[in-house]
Design a protein around this motif. Sequence first.
Motif, PDB file in Angstrom:
ATOM      1  N   LEU A 164       1.295 -11.163   2.585  1.00 43.84           N
ATOM      2  CA  LEU A 164       0.748  -9.959   1.957  1.00 43.84           C
ATOM      3  C   LEU A 164      -0.630 -10.248   1.378  1.00 43.84           C
ATOM      4  O   LEU A 164      -1.543  -9.412   1.450  1.00 43.84           O
ATOM      5  CB  LEU A 164       1.695  -9.457   0.865  1.00 43.84           C
ATOM      6  CG  LEU A 164       1.305  -8.143   0.173  1.00 43.84           C
ATOM      7  CD1 LEU A 164       1.050  -7.038   1.188  1.00 43.84           C
ATOM      8  CD2 LEU A 164       2.376  -7.726  -0.830  1.00 43.84           C
ATOM      9  N   PHE A 165      -0.799 -11.445   0.822  1.00 41.58           N
ATOM     10  CA  PHE A 165      -2.122 -11.868   0.342  1.00 41.58           C
ATOM     11  C   PHE A 165      -3.140 -11.832   1.481  1.00 41.58           C
ATOM     12  O   PHE A 165      -4.260 -11.327   1.316  1.00 41.58           O
ATOM     13  CB  PHE A 165      -2.031 -13.273  -0.249  1.00 41.58           C
ATOM     14  CG  PHE A 165      -3.343 -13.989  -0.355  1.00 41.58           C
ATOM     15  CD1 PHE A 165      -4.249 -13.671  -1.352  1.00 41.58           C
ATOM     16  CD2 PHE A 165      -3.678 -14.993   0.551  1.00 41.58           C
ATOM     17  CE1 PHE A 165      -5.470 -14.342  -1.450  1.00 41.58           C
ATOM     18  CE2 PHE A 165      -4.886 -15.658   0.463  1.00 41.58           C
ATOM     19  CZ  PHE A 165      -5.794 -15.333  -0.541  1.00 41.58           C
ATOM     20  N   LEU A 166      -2.772 -12.344   2.648  1.00 44.73           N
ATOM     21  CA  LEU A 166      -3.694 -12.375   3.785  1.00 44.73           C
ATOM     22  C   LEU A 166      -4.021 -10.962   4.267  1.00 44.73           C
ATOM     23  O   LEU A 166      -5.168 -10.681   4.646  1.00 44.73           O
ATOM     24  CB  LEU A 166      -3.087 -13.201   4.917  1.00 44.73           C
ATOM     25  CG  LEU A 166      -2.997 -14.703   4.647  1.00 44.73           C
ATOM     26  CD1 LEU A 166      -2.113 -15.389   5.678  1.00 44.73           C
ATOM     27  CD2 LEU A 166      -4.379 -15.329   4.626  1.00 44.73           C
ATOM     28  N   ALA A 167      -3.039 -10.078   4.246  1.00 42.33           N
ATOM     29  CA  ALA A 167      -3.304  -8.690   4.618  1.00 42.33           C
ATOM     30  C   ALA A 167      -4.289  -8.061   3.642  1.00 42.33           C
ATOM     31  O   ALA A 167      -5.178  -7.290   4.039  1.00 42.33           O
ATOM     32  CB  ALA A 167      -2.000  -7.898   4.661  1.00 42.33           C
ATOM     33  N   ARG A 168      -4.164  -8.411   2.361  1.00 42.03           N
ATOM     34  CA  ARG A 168      -5.095  -7.890   1.352  1.00 42.03           C
ATOM     35  C   ARG A 168      -6.497  -8.465   1.558  1.00 42.03           C
ATOM     36  O   ARG A 168      -7.504  -7.784   1.371  1.00 42.03           O
ATOM     37  CB  ARG A 168      -4.597  -8.232  -0.054  1.00 42.03           C
ATOM     38  CG  ARG A 168      -3.295  -7.568  -0.423  1.00 42.03           C
ATOM     39  CD  ARG A 168      -3.449  -6.087  -0.563  1.00 42.03           C
ATOM     40  NE  ARG A 168      -2.174  -5.433  -0.812  1.00 42.03           N
ATOM     41  CZ  ARG A 168      -2.004  -4.126  -0.837  1.00 42.03           C
ATOM     42  NH1 ARG A 168      -3.016  -3.328  -0.611  1.00 42.03           N
ATOM     43  NH2 ARG A 168      -0.819  -3.605  -1.058  1.00 42.03           N
ATOM     44  N   VAL A 178      -5.894  -2.674   7.120  1.00 42.16           N
ATOM     45  CA  VAL A 178      -5.951  -3.123   8.511  1.00 42.16           C
ATOM     46  C   VAL A 178      -4.667  -2.673   9.208  1.00 42.16           C
ATOM     47  O   VAL A 178      -3.733  -3.456   9.411  1.00 42.16           O
ATOM     48  CB  VAL A 178      -6.133  -4.649   8.595  1.00 42.16           C
ATOM     49  CG1 VAL A 178      -6.417  -5.069  10.037  1.00 42.16           C
ATOM     50  CG2 VAL A 178      -7.275  -5.103   7.699  1.00 42.16           C
ATOM     51  N   HIS A 179      -4.628  -1.403   9.579  1.00 37.95           N
ATOM     52  CA  HIS A 179      -3.439  -0.866  10.234  1.00 37.95           C
ATOM     53  C   HIS A 179      -3.188  -1.536  11.582  1.00 37.95           C
ATOM     54  O   HIS A 179      -2.065  -1.538  12.080  1.00 37.95           O
ATOM     55  CB  HIS A 179      -3.596   0.644  10.437  1.00 37.95           C
ATOM     56  CG  HIS A 179      -3.792   1.407   9.161  1.00 37.95           C
ATOM     57  ND1 HIS A 179      -2.831   1.440   8.169  1.00 37.95           N
ATOM     58  CD2 HIS A 179      -4.840   2.146   8.708  1.00 37.95           C
ATOM     59  CE1 HIS A 179      -3.276   2.182   7.159  1.00 37.95           C
ATOM     60  NE2 HIS A 179      -4.491   2.619   7.453  1.00 37.95           N
ATOM     61  N   GLU A 180      -4.233  -2.107  12.169  1.00 44.68           N
ATOM     62  CA  GLU A 180      -4.110  -2.743  13.484  1.00 44.68           C
ATOM     63  C   GLU A 180      -3.438  -4.118  13.429  1.00 44.68           C
ATOM     64  O   GLU A 180      -3.135  -4.703  14.475  1.00 44.68           O
ATOM     65  CB  GLU A 180      -5.492  -2.913  14.120  1.00 44.68           C
ATOM     66  CG  GLU A 180      -6.265  -1.609  14.280  1.00 44.68           C
ATOM     67  CD  GLU A 180      -7.138  -1.290  13.064  1.00 44.68           C
ATOM     68  OE1 GLU A 180      -8.125  -0.561  13.223  1.00 44.68           O
ATOM     69  OE2 GLU A 180      -6.818  -1.797  11.952  1.00 44.68           O
ATOM     70  N   ALA A 181      -3.218  -4.647  12.230  1.00 42.27           N
ATOM     71  CA  ALA A 181      -2.606  -5.968  12.104  1.00 42.27           C
ATOM     72  C   ALA A 181      -1.114  -5.919  12.417  1.00 42.27           C
ATOM     73  O   ALA A 181      -0.487  -4.851  12.431  1.00 42.27           O
ATOM     74  CB  ALA A 181      -2.829  -6.518  10.700  1.00 42.27           C
ATOM     75  N   ARG A 182      -0.551  -7.081  12.662  1.00 43.35           N
ATOM     76  CA  ARG A 182       0.889  -7.221  12.884  1.00 43.35           C
ATOM     77  C   ARG A 182       1.397  -8.379  12.045  1.00 43.35           C
ATOM     78  O   ARG A 182       0.825  -9.474  12.071  1.00 43.35           O
ATOM     79  CB  ARG A 182       1.196  -7.472  14.362  1.00 43.35           C
ATOM     80  CG  ARG A 182       2.681  -7.701  14.658  1.00 43.35           C
ATOM     81  CD  ARG A 182       2.878  -8.201  16.076  1.00 43.35           C
ATOM     82  NE  ARG A 182       4.280  -8.483  16.365  1.00 43.35           N
ATOM     83  CZ  ARG A 182       4.704  -9.160  17.423  1.00 43.35           C
ATOM     84  NH1 ARG A 182       3.824  -9.641  18.308  1.00 43.35           N
ATOM     85  NH2 ARG A 182       5.991  -9.367  17.612  1.00 43.35           N
ATOM     86  N   ILE A 183       2.484  -8.147  11.311  1.00 43.67           N
ATOM     87  CA  ILE A 183       3.111  -9.167  10.489  1.00 43.67           C
ATOM     88  C   ILE A 183       4.425  -9.578  11.141  1.00 43.67           C
ATOM     89  O   ILE A 183       5.245  -8.719  11.493  1.00 43.67           O
ATOM     90  CB  ILE A 183       3.378  -8.657   9.061  1.00 43.67           C
ATOM     91  CG1 ILE A 183       2.097  -8.167   8.399  1.00 43.67           C
ATOM     92  CG2 ILE A 183       4.054  -9.753   8.217  1.00 43.67           C
ATOM     93  CD1 ILE A 183       1.051  -9.228   8.191  1.00 43.67           C
ATOM     94  N   ALA A 198       5.340  -0.590   3.461  1.00 45.71           N
ATOM     95  CA  ALA A 198       4.352   0.261   2.793  1.00 45.71           C
ATOM     96  C   ALA A 198       3.251  -0.579   2.163  1.00 45.71           C
ATOM     97  O   ALA A 198       2.081  -0.171   2.133  1.00 45.71           O
ATOM     98  CB  ALA A 198       5.038   1.125   1.738  1.00 45.71           C
ATOM     99  N   ALA A 199       3.610  -1.766   1.660  1.00 45.23           N
ATOM    100  CA  ALA A 199       2.610  -2.639   1.052  1.00 45.23           C
ATOM    101  C   ALA A 199       1.695  -3.251   2.111  1.00 45.23           C
ATOM    102  O   ALA A 199       0.479  -3.332   1.917  1.00 45.23           O
ATOM    103  CB  ALA A 199       3.302  -3.751   0.251  1.00 45.23           C
ATOM    104  N   PHE A 200       2.257  -3.670   3.240  1.00 52.68           N
ATOM    105  CA  PHE A 200       1.447  -4.254   4.308  1.00 52.68           C
ATOM    106  C   PHE A 200       0.566  -3.210   4.995  1.00 52.68           C
ATOM    107  O   PHE A 200      -0.529  -3.522   5.465  1.00 52.68           O
ATOM    108  CB  PHE A 200       2.351  -4.917   5.358  1.00 52.68           C
ATOM    109  CG  PHE A 200       2.768  -6.312   5.014  1.00 52.68           C
ATOM    110  CD1 PHE A 200       1.837  -7.329   4.922  1.00 52.68           C
ATOM    111  CD2 PHE A 200       4.105  -6.614   4.778  1.00 52.68           C
ATOM    112  CE1 PHE A 200       2.222  -8.624   4.615  1.00 52.68           C
ATOM    113  CE2 PHE A 200       4.508  -7.905   4.472  1.00 52.68           C
ATOM    114  CZ  PHE A 200       3.555  -8.909   4.389  1.00 52.68           C
ATOM    115  N   ARG A 201       1.069  -1.994   5.104  1.00 51.54           N
ATOM    116  CA  ARG A 201       0.323  -0.890   5.735  1.00 51.54           C
ATOM    117  C   ARG A 201      -0.032  -1.213   7.186  1.00 51.54           C
ATOM    118  O   ARG A 201      -1.109  -0.884   7.674  1.00 51.54           O
ATOM    119  CB  ARG A 201      -0.929  -0.546   4.921  1.00 51.54           C
ATOM    120  CG  ARG A 201      -0.608  -0.209   3.472  1.00 51.54           C
ATOM    121  CD  ARG A 201      -1.815   0.122   2.647  1.00 51.54           C
ATOM    122  NE  ARG A 201      -2.344   1.450   2.987  1.00 51.54           N
ATOM    123  CZ  ARG A 201      -3.315   2.053   2.302  1.00 51.54           C
ATOM    124  NH1 ARG A 201      -3.857   1.435   1.264  1.00 51.54           N
ATOM    125  NH2 ARG A 201      -3.757   3.233   2.660  1.00 51.54           N
TER     126      ARG A 201
END
Length: 363
Positions: A164-168, A178-183, A198-201
């Motif tokens: 989540l830190f990296l997504a932020r 970054v909606h295009e990302a994948r976790i 919802a937090a990752f978006r």
Amino acid sequence: MSNRLRASAMDTWGKHGTASKTPDVRADRRMCARFVRSLDATLERPSWLLAGAGLDRKDELPETIRVGQYITIMSNMARHAPDPAYFIDFLEAGVPYFRGGIDLATRYAPDIRSAFAILPRFANERPGIFEHRLSMDARTLTLELDACMPLGDARPILTGAPLLFLARVAAANLGRPVHEARIELRHREVPYAARLRAAFRCRVDFAAPRDAITLPRALALCPSVTHDPAVWTEALARCEAEVEPTRPNSGWSARTRGACCNLLTSTGRVPRLEQVAGELGVSARTLIRHLKAEDTRFHALVDVLLQERSQALLRENGLAIRSVAEQLGLSDASDFNRRFRRWFGMTPSQYRAQALPPLTARS
């Protein structure tokens, strides 16, 4: 999660110290315990929090704990805490996952690729739980987290927080989610999965073959909207200094400086000789002897570190003199002014006026 719990952790999230590539050794390395101490006090010292960690309830918790103990405590949080997804609130509130040079470098990097590259380069040297592996091909950039030891029930917490830190970080660099990302998360779907998504978006896959974040190459190379060349350069220098104690071939002066950087970052106070000696695994008398053999003294090293850090902070436009003093761990602005005049023969304000061009020239 209660507001009291969230507020108490705002300044305690983060780690410092050294690391080893050997899992068993890494688990025995020590890390700052302020976050655990805060949790313990805020949750009113529940018996379940420290169960199995080998920490005595009779005394106040120590300043540092072993990484293995931290994993045990986080496993207890996952099983018994009223809100095991506390890390979501922390990171959404802006609490840094890493502190010091790594936090600065990821926030002011030239692009997402450069920001992510900080972790394999420097975070792997800390007493963390993961090896960070960065790869990029013609289409995507991926940063993978490889656990160096068993995580047990703590896996959802310990993998969710850094990803989540990296997504932020990616969102801050782009100036948008970054909606295009994948976790990808190796553990099964958790009860708070909807809250996590919802937090990752962005897309989140559970029961995946790895723990990783992936995003399009084109986005990873976009110029960052938060890039600051001066702060980026200073951040890289701080990262280097903070990992210096992990390099066994370094001299005692370099290792002492690195330990001082770690303690200044993690405690917000000017490091003391006994603290630094403890970080390096020697007595204060032994450390003095090693430094004397290299023709230097502990207080001289601390003085130089504070001088360099003060100059870098003063070059960050908009940071009040009082705030600079606080970040240096000094008692007040008056103490900082006296020291600065002794170091450089001018006041901090005079130095800033010389170091920063006039506003009209910068605009």
